[in-house]
Design an enzyme around this catalytic site. Structure first.
Site, short mmCIF file in Angstrom:
data_model
loop_
_atom_site.label_atom_id
_atom_site.label_comp_id
_atom_site.label_asym_id
_atom_site.label_seq_id
_atom_site.Cartn_x
_atom_site.Cartn_y
_atom_site.Cartn_z
CB THR B 145 -0.89 -0.01 1.25
OG1 THR B 145 -1.63 -1.22 1.28
CG2 THR B 145 -1.84 1.18 1.27
CD GLU B 146 -1.23 5.47 -0.74
OE1 GLU B 146 -0.49 6.00 -1.58
OE2 GLU B 146 -2.46 5.63 -0.72
CG LEU B 147 4.97 2.54 -4.17
CD1 LEU B 147 6.03 3.10 -5.11
CD2 LEU B 147 4.64 1.11 -4.57
#
Lengths: 412, 480
Positions: B145-147
């Protein structure tokens, strides 16, 4: 640049936001190297009227032989803001039976407004200035007369329209004066987009003529010490009039108390709706939890904010609304009506529609029960409120002055 | 030789409605159906459908020389299935070309790795199953998630069997080094790290239509030149961005679709260039260096850290409380409750509570359903209180076994159908209801008890019900 400014009140002789705003604005103008001569009708008692940053003229103290003064018995014993004035007049109306409005007004308030205008015309002829700046309807005649007498450009400032004060039931005579002022003006300054829209919508004014300059607030003293208080207190502070929406406050209180009956609701202020509101609390069966403090002044106001867990401003219509900023300064989270000028410039508070009782009571319960919410609103609100200052609005006023002056000289 | 690796992120959260204190215990419907449908339809028409069409044409016309990867969250897929099934179909078509790779992530686009590795693992499995079911692919490259990424996570994900992982090529990690190579985290053995080339990615994602940018207008020729200039000092150029960039963040009239149509041809003009998917990049290229990311890095904001989601006390409190409920929620065995709890984990809910630039009037996110971070916190905390209400309502006693719980659960449902309007509504919606009906013989003995309970919940909260900012404690107190 020199500005001749007409106002109705100036601290410490003020009862409302108008005086506070005028004080802040003139201070900001002073920082911009603008010379302000501020004219107000009279001051009470023998108080010291020297103000550090403006040249203050009290019309009452000016003796000009050519002006004949008529003695009038006015119901107004103190210089109050416009709205309280109308309240007082309305009381007077009620007491004198249902006589025609015109005659009653003619006998006191309007007489006084007209007398002030006449004096201001004469003052204008003796003073050296470039622009006239008039605040709210009580001084619009003064502004117009001064413009007629000197040919100098006129800027009128609108802090509250008659529609705001009366819950959309304007007094025709006041409305007429406002309209007259707007049309006589070269430019109009409104304290919020909300107010600007009202001016355009209700007074037949071209949109280009109205500029928004949001009020600011300046806190030079550190906030007072916190009062330790574990009680859940929700505060209403303002005039108890239709404009301020006190009945919505009580209806929301009722919903909150259905969930949590330990919450106390404090109503601070006075006004024409007071008896009705006291009765409403009784009828809703919540009198035990609703406390009425009457009108508060000075340090009592700060104390009221600091005792509250939440300040609520459920105004039906609030052209600007300075009280939430005062609350934030006192570390008190705010829930404010979306229908207010201040909600256009403040982010770190809760906002709801004044009629949305469910949402307001939901937000009240949330703030009372979710500590992190309460704390976040406190911390962020305080940081935000201290970032306000009057230099920005003053600079916007100066550009309005420049604008009217340019046009004034180009047209000659 | 430069290989260009495109990966597009596709995500839509289940946005919450403005759930009020008065809904607690009365209404278990948390999601803004109308708004979610409206946004899904809008973005489908502006972005997903036209962009998929263009990508499909490019793959066909270049005879598979153009290829790319997607990461589509489970909650986005669910919404497409429900509101815009044609989007699912168009992704299926892309999958059939064999030139499109689907990446692995948490089903709920959650921050679960930070708070519950167990649930993280379960959500990744759920997502894997969903991708397999829809697109007949088993992902081998993971993106969080979101890197959100660090050493420990790389190690954990390697342990789950992945060959590659995606991360932000943040300056403070790389220093002077280029993101255009494959790296290995110091804590891992084999798993390869693909780092986002944020400069070139953001040229498309954020600056494309910015007329104040010195490179505006960005043409495909110019961009291809920049790609060519990496030749000789890079092997794989990772262009990672939100798919919504195409047509939604950058509207069609900015020329973004024309840019997309021409870019692959311009890049392929240079004989040394080609396109790869992440898995192909991993197969083809070796690791050229190590990265050491001790603290969490993400692709958000200038800070490239977690402060957009876990930056203020409201966010921290909401997340902590949400995950505190994990064992209580899971032990109910009630699928609808568990699903709701997981949908609350979607990172967007915490992003909406961000106060970082709020006062500057910065809109922190497209499609933010709230006027202020405070509103989103209030709705979220109210919902958590309702989750606790539901747990308490389900658990007849803390020590009851699973079988008894199931019986109670069914009895409650039947009772609900008779008496409680809200419970009945929930039961009606639940697909699992029918299969339990009629087969639970011992349910009857609990009937009177659960009937009473259902009635209680139907009448709502009653005076003095508790709302708390630490709802998990209400459960703990009850058990004691």
């Amino acid at each position: 640049m020199k500005v001749l400014m007409f106002g109705w009140e100036f601290p410490p002789f003020n009862m409302g936001g108008l005086g506070t705003a005028c004080h802040g604005l003139t201070k900001g103008l002073c920082n911009q190297d603008i010379d302000v001569t501020f004219v107000l009708p009279k001051v009470v008692g023998n108080a010291d009227i020297t103000s550090s940053h403006v040249n203050l003229i009290v019309a009452e103290n000016i003796n000009i032989r050519s002006l004949k003064l008529r003695a009038v018995d006015s119901p107004i014993c103190e210089y109050v803001d416009s709205a309280s004035y109308s309240d007082a007049v309305r009381n007077c109306l009620e007491q004198s039976g249902k006589t025609s409005q015109g005659s009653v007004y003619g006998k006191n308030l309007f007489e006084e407004v007209r007398r002030f205008a006449e004096k201001c015309r004469l003052i204008a002829m003796h003073e050296d200035f470039d622009v006239i700046h008039a605040h709210d309807w009580m001084t619009y005649w003064a502004g117009k007369k001064a413009k007629e007498a000197t040919g100098k450009p006129l800027v009128v400032h609108i802090h509250a329209t008659e529609f705001d004060r009366t819950g959309d039931h304007p007094n025709q005579l006041i409305y007429d004066i406002e309209r007259e002022g707007f049309h006589a003006a070269d430019k109009i300054i409104a304290v919020s987009n909300l107010t600007r829209n009202r001016v355009i919508q209700h007074y037949g004014v071209h949109p280009d003529k109205v500029t928004v300059v949001h009020n600011a607030v300046e806190f030079t003293t550190p906030p007072p010490d916190a009062i330790k208080n574990d009680d859940k207190v929700v505060l209403f502070l303002g005039r108890i009039t239709i404009q301020k929406g006190p009945e919505y406050f009580l209806h929301a209180a009722k919903k909150v108390l259905e969930v949590d009956d330990s919450v106390k609701f404090v109503v601070a202020g006075s006004g024409d709706m007071e008896p009705y509101i006291v009765e409403l609390a009784a009828n809703l069966g919540i009198s035990r939890n609703v406390l009425f403090t009457g009108f508060l002044r000075g340090s009592d106001i700060d104390r009221a904010y600091r005792m509250a867990s939440l300040y609520v401003m459920p105004s039906v219509s609030e052209p600007f609304g300075i009280t939430p900023l005062e609350a934030m300064r006192n570390n008190t989270p705010c829930l404010i009506s979306k229908n207010s000028g201040v909600s256009e410039v403040v982010s770190h508070c809760l906002k709801a529609d004044f009629w949305d009782i469910d949402m307001m009571s939901n937000m009240m319960l949330a703030t009372l029960n979710y500590k992190t919410l309460h704390q976040s609103l406190q911390e962020n609100g305080k940081r935000e409120v201290y970032s306000f200052n009057w230099n920005e609005p003053a600079a916007k006023c100066v550009s309005v002055y420049r604008d009217v002056l340019n046009r004034h000289y180009n047209n000659r | 030789m430069v290989s260009v690796c495109f990966y597009f992120q596709v995500h839509q959260p289940f946005r919450l409605r403005k759930y009020q204190v008065f809904d607690i215990g009365r209404n278990h419907d948390y999601f803004d159906e109308a708004k979610n449908r409206q946004i899904a339809e809008k973005v489908a028409n502006k972005c997903y459908l036209p962009a998929n069409r263009i990508i499909l044409d490019l793959i066909k016309n270049t005879k598979g020389r153009f290829r790319c990867a997607y990461s589509i969250t489970g909650v986005a897929l669910e919404q497409f299935e429900r509101y815009t099934p044609e989007v699912i179909e168009s992704f299926k078509e892309l999958a059939k070309t064999g030139c499109v790779e689907f990446l692995s992530e948490t089903y709920y686009h959650s921050l679960s790795y930070i708070y519950s590795k167990e649930d993280f693992r379960r959500q990744v499995e759920m997502h894997k199953d969903k991708i397999k079911k829809l697109f007949s692919q088993t992902p081998t490259v993971f993106r969080n998630t979101e890197l959100v990424f660090n050493n420990e996570l790389a190690n954990y994900v390697e342990g789950m069997g992945y060959k590659g992982i995606i991360a932000e090529g943040a300056d403070h990690i790389l220093g002077w080094r280029s993101p255009n190579f494959l790296y290995r985290a110091v804590t891992t053995k084999k798993i390869k790290v693909l780092l986002k080339n944020y400069k070139l990615s953001d040229d498309i994602a954020f600056r494309f239509s910015n007329k104040g940018w010195e490179e505006w207008p960005l043409t495909s020729e110019k961009f291809a030149q920049w790609v060519n200039s990496a030749n000789g000092n890079g092997e794989v150029l990772n262009l990672f961005m939100d798919y919504e960039t195409l047509g939604e963040h950058q509207w069609e009239d900015t020329g973004i679709f024309d840019f997309l149509k021409q870019l692959p041809w311009e890049i392929l003009r240079h004989p040394d260039n080609d396109f790869v998917t992440p898995t192909e990049a991993i197969k083809r290229y070796d690791v050229r260096g190590e990265v050491d990311m001790h603290s969490f890095v993400s692709w958000a904001d200038i800070e490239r850290d977690l402060s957009a989601w876990i930056g203020n006390s409201m966010q921290k409190n909401a997340l902590k409380e949400l995950y505190q409920l994990e064992s209580d929620v899971l032990s109910t065995g009630e699928s609808k409750l568990i699903e709701d709890w997981r949908k609350l984990q979607t990172s967007d809910h915490f992003y909406y509570m961000c106060t970082k630039w709020f006062a500057d009037g910065d809109v922190h996110r497209y499609f933010n359903p709230y006027d202020s971070p405070y509103d989103s916190f209030i709705a979220f905390m109210n919902i958590l209180n309702d989750i606790v209400f539901r747990i308490r309502d389900i658990e007849p006693s803390a020590c009851s076994g699973p079988k008894q719980k199931e019986a109670d659960y069914n009895a409650r449902k039947r009772a609900g159908r008779d008496y409680g309007e809200n419970t009945a509504k929930d039961a009606g919606k639940d697909d699992d209801t029918s299969k339990y009906d009629g087969k639970d013989d011992d349910a009857g003995s609990y009937d009177s008890k659960t009937r009473a309970k259902a009635t209680l919940s139907a009448t709502g909260q009653g005076k003095g019900f508790l709302i708390s900012e630490t709802p998990s404690r209400l459960l703990a107190e009850k058990k004691r």
